[in-house]
Design a protein around this motif. Structure first.
Motif, PDB file in Angstrom:
ATOM      1  N   ARG A  35       0.825  -1.202   0.000  1.00  0.00           N
ATOM      2  CA  ARG A  35       0.000   0.000   0.000  1.00  0.00           C
ATOM      3  C   ARG A  35       0.868   1.265   0.000  1.00  0.00           C
ATOM      4  N   ASN A  36       1.863   1.299   0.857  1.00  0.00           N
ATOM      5  CA  ASN A  36       2.684   2.500   0.972  1.00  0.00           C
ATOM      6  C   ASN A  36       3.532   2.752  -0.271  1.00  0.00           C
ATOM      7  N   THR A  37       4.122   1.677  -0.836  1.00  0.00           N
ATOM      8  CA  THR A  37       4.937   1.863  -2.036  1.00  0.00           C
ATOM      9  C   THR A  37       4.080   2.222  -3.240  1.00  0.00           C
ATOM     10  N   LEU A  38       2.867   1.661  -3.329  1.00  0.00           N
ATOM     11  CA  LEU A  38       1.967   2.029  -4.427  1.00  0.00           C
ATOM     12  C   LEU A  38       1.592   3.504  -4.332  1.00  0.00           C
ATOM     13  N   ILE A  39       1.230   3.939  -3.134  1.00  0.00           N
ATOM     14  CA  ILE A  39       0.879   5.347  -2.957  1.00  0.00           C
ATOM     15  C   ILE A  39       2.066   6.242  -3.306  1.00  0.00           C
ATOM     16  N   GLY A  40       3.269   5.837  -2.899  1.00  0.00           N
ATOM     17  CA  GLY A  40       4.456   6.633  -3.210  1.00  0.00           C
ATOM     18  C   GLY A  40       4.715   6.728  -4.691  1.00  0.00           C
ATOM     19  N   SER A  41       4.617   5.594  -5.402  1.00  0.00           N
ATOM     20  CA  SER A  41       4.882   5.612  -6.843  1.00  0.00           C
ATOM     21  C   SER A  41       3.818   6.392  -7.596  1.00  0.00           C
ATOM     22  N   MET A  42       2.562   6.240  -7.210  1.00  0.00           N
ATOM     23  CA  MET A  42       1.490   6.962  -7.884  1.00  0.00           C
ATOM     24  C   MET A  42       1.564   8.463  -7.590  1.00  0.00           C
ATOM     25  N   ALA A  43       2.077   8.810  -6.408  1.00  0.00           N
ATOM     26  CA  ALA A  43       2.204  10.231  -6.072  1.00  0.00           C
ATOM     27  C   ALA A  43       3.357  10.887  -6.813  1.00  0.00           C
ATOM     28  N   LEU A  44       4.419  10.129  -7.097  1.00  0.00           N
ATOM     29  CA  LEU A  44       5.590  10.709  -7.752  1.00  0.00           C
ATOM     30  C   LEU A  44       5.440  10.810  -9.262  1.00  0.00           C
ATOM     31  N   VAL A  45       4.762   9.853  -9.891  1.00  0.00           N
ATOM     32  CA  VAL A  45       4.672   9.844 -11.351  1.00  0.00           C
ATOM     33  C   VAL A  45       4.108  11.146 -11.918  1.00  0.00           C
ATOM     34  N   PRO A  46       3.042  11.731 -11.333  1.00  0.00           N
ATOM     35  CA  PRO A  46       2.546  13.008 -11.898  1.00  0.00           C
ATOM     36  C   PRO A  46       3.571  14.135 -11.885  1.00  0.00           C
ATOM     37  N   LEU A  47       4.610  14.025 -11.042  1.00  0.00           N
ATOM     38  CA  LEU A  47       5.628  15.070 -11.020  1.00  0.00           C
ATOM     39  C   LEU A  47       6.350  15.176 -12.364  1.00  0.00           C
ATOM     40  N   SER A  48       6.392  14.056 -13.115  1.00  0.00           N
ATOM     41  CA  SER A  48       7.020  14.099 -14.440  1.00  0.00           C
ATOM     42  C   SER A  48       6.307  15.104 -15.331  1.00  0.00           C
ATOM     43  N   GLY A  49       4.954  15.059 -15.318  1.00  0.00           N
ATOM     44  CA  GLY A  49       4.196  16.019 -16.110  1.00  0.00           C
ATOM     45  C   GLY A  49       4.342  17.430 -15.598  1.00  0.00           C
ATOM     46  N   VAL A  50       4.426  17.587 -14.279  1.00  0.00           N
ATOM     47  CA  VAL A  50       4.582  18.923 -13.707  1.00  0.00           C
ATOM     48  C   VAL A  50       5.914  19.530 -14.131  1.00  0.00           C
ATOM     49  N   VAL A  51       6.967  18.705 -14.142  1.00  0.00           N
ATOM     50  CA  VAL A  51       8.288  19.201 -14.554  1.00  0.00           C
ATOM     51  C   VAL A  51       8.267  19.637 -16.014  1.00  0.00           C
ATOM     52  N   LEU A  52       7.547  18.868 -16.860  1.00  0.00           N
ATOM     53  CA  LEU A  52       7.498  19.217 -18.280  1.00  0.00           C
ATOM     54  C   LEU A  52       6.770  20.529 -18.523  1.00  0.00           C
ATOM     55  N   LEU A  53       5.924  20.956 -17.592  1.00  0.00           N
ATOM     56  CA  LEU A  53       5.231  22.231 -17.753  1.00  0.00           C
ATOM     57  C   LEU A  53       6.214  23.397 -17.801  1.00  0.00           C
ATOM     58  N   ARG A  54       7.430  23.179 -17.327  1.00  0.00           N
ATOM     59  CA  ARG A  54       8.420  24.254 -17.363  1.00  0.00           C
ATOM     60  C   ARG A  54       8.693  24.700 -18.792  1.00  0.00           C
ATOM     61  N   ASP A  55       8.541  23.782 -19.764  1.00  0.00           N
ATOM     62  CA  ASP A  55       8.789  24.147 -21.147  1.00  0.00           C
ATOM     63  C   ASP A  55       7.735  25.094 -21.699  1.00  0.00           C
ATOM     64  N   LEU A  56       6.594  25.220 -21.017  1.00  0.00           N
ATOM     65  CA  LEU A  56       5.590  26.164 -21.478  1.00  0.00           C
ATOM     66  C   LEU A  56       6.029  27.598 -21.218  1.00  0.00           C
ATOM     67  N   GLY A  57       6.937  27.780 -20.312  1.00  0.00           N
ATOM     68  CA  GLY A  57       7.452  29.112 -20.020  1.00  0.00           C
ATOM     69  C   GLY A  57       8.950  29.054 -19.833  1.00  0.00           C
ATOM     70  N   PRO A  58       9.722  28.923 -20.918  1.00  0.00           N
ATOM     71  CA  PRO A  58      11.175  28.796 -20.786  1.00  0.00           C
ATOM     72  C   PRO A  58      11.792  30.026 -20.139  1.00  0.00           C
ATOM     73  N   LEU A  59      12.894  29.820 -19.512  1.00  0.00           N
ATOM     74  CA  LEU A  59      13.609  30.904 -18.856  1.00  0.00           C
ATOM     75  C   LEU A  59      14.840  31.248 -19.690  1.00  0.00           C
ATOM     76  N   PRO A  60      14.711  32.141 -20.652  1.00  0.00           N
ATOM     77  CA  PRO A  60      15.818  32.431 -21.569  1.00  0.00           C
ATOM     78  C   PRO A  60      16.968  33.182 -20.923  1.00  0.00           C
TER      79      PRO A  60
END
Length: 355
Positions: A162-187
């Motif tokens: 239960r705990n490892t499943l919750i941890g993995s499911m909680a971390l995976v969405p962070l991949s999409g959140v990190v990719l949102l940085r490309d919507l506003g690049p920091l030149p």
């Protein structure tokens, strides 16, 4: 020659061996479900614990892969290339992101499947068809079945899964959140300067003809012609060539000094030779059309027109500001050189620029 095919029938074969033949009146009779056989994990708690550790390991690997995804995004240069057999040269960043995200998602799926096949209940329960609108009795039954399924899955009892499943499911969405940085690049200051920024009065950079790849002298620029140039040291074999030439590309035009209307533009040039950015200030298309009688340069994408004899100001089209101009002169050998960067950032407008 005829054969009696009845001797090959199963009844004849079984009868010849003295076996009893079992027949059914209905050839389409429902054979029913096979007898349930318990799995090893159902009868051996050690096997169940081992399966639990395996499932948890997959979820932990998913968490590590997600962390690797975020680390790769932050640490690997977008222009870096690596050789991967048999793919050849590929983007190191794209390869790392694809591998880590793929491992993260695969481990979650594989862990869930392994959990279901080894630890969850595997009794097959037939479900009768019923009307779309469920009665209160059916809804209550569904809730009870859900509670029963949750209890049989061991989700509450097997805390490691239960705990490892919750941890993995909680971390995976962070991949999409990190990719949102490309919507506003920091030149930062990357859009403010080009490769010509390294040029100084003491250490100028030669202008190299894009076609011949040779430095140019003033006599090489014919009046009425349009010549394209790049900074010395920038080679097409460079990994970042396309990215750099998108800002460094020059177009050189030679105009009779008396025909140059803008005094500042005349001062930035050399003997009527003017060096302008080749990148249109509308959406960044390369300018390649020149009309020598009017000294107008036309962008082929959206027909923005610039008067090169008047500081490359916009006289038609959607471009918002003139083409930036590069100050040029000659070195001791007589070659055309730049002694600094453009007077304005090249390319289209953006929030941080002055105009």
């Amino acid at each position: 020659m005829s054969h009696d095919m009845s001797e090959n029938l199963p009844e004849a074969h079984e009868a010849s061996h003295g076996a009893e033949v079992v027949t059914h009146d209905d050839p389409f009779a429902d054979p029913g479900l096979p007898a349930h056989e318990p799995r090893r994990t159902d009868i051996d708690e050690r096997a169940a614990k081992r399966a639990e550790r395996q499932v948890s390991l997959m979820f932990v690997l998913s968490m590590l892969a997600t962390v690797g995804f975020i680390a790769s995004y932050a640490a690997i240069d977008a222009d870096k290339l690596v050789y991967i057999f048999p793919l050849g040269k590929v983007s190191a960043l794209n390869f790392a992101l694809g591998m880590t995200l793929g491992v993260a998602l695969f481990c979650i799926g594989a862990g869930a499947v392994h959990w279901a096949r080894t630890l969850m209940s595997d009794h097959e329960l037939p479900a009768d068809r019923h009307p779309i609108e469920a009665s209160d009795e059916v809804r209550n039954d569904v809730i009870e079945q859900f509670k029963t399924g949750a209890a049989e899955s061991g989700f509450g009892r097997r805390k490691m899964i239960r705990n490892t499943l919750i941890g993995s499911m909680a971390l995976v969405p962070l991949s999409g959140v990190v990719l949102l940085r490309d919507l506003g690049p920091l030149p930062e200051k990357k859009l403010l300067h080009t490769g010509w920024d390294e040029a100084t009065q003491a250490k100028p950079i030669q202008l190299v003809n894009m076609n011949t790849d040779q430095p140019m002298k003033p006599e090489d620029i014919i009046q009425g012609s349009l010549t394209f140039a790049k900074p010395h040291g920038l080679e097409e074999s460079d990994e970042d060539f396309q990215q750099r030439i998108a800002k460094d590309a020059l177009m050189l035009v030679r105009i009779a000094p008396e025909d140059i209307k803008d005094a500042q533009s005349r001062d930035l040039g050399f003997e009527g030779i003017l060096a302008y950015s080749k990148i249109c200030t509308h959406v960044g298309c390369p300018i390649s059309l020149y009309e020598q009688q009017t000294h107008h340069a036309l962008c082929p994408c959206h027909q923005s027109t610039f008067d090169l004899a008047d500081g490359a100001r916009v006289i038609f089209g959607p471009a918002g500001h003139p083409l930036p101009q590069l100050k040029i002169t000659t070195d001791e050998q007589g070659f055309l050189v730049a002694t600094g960067d453009f007077d304005e950032p090249v390319g289209p407008s953006y929030w941080e620029r002055k105009r």
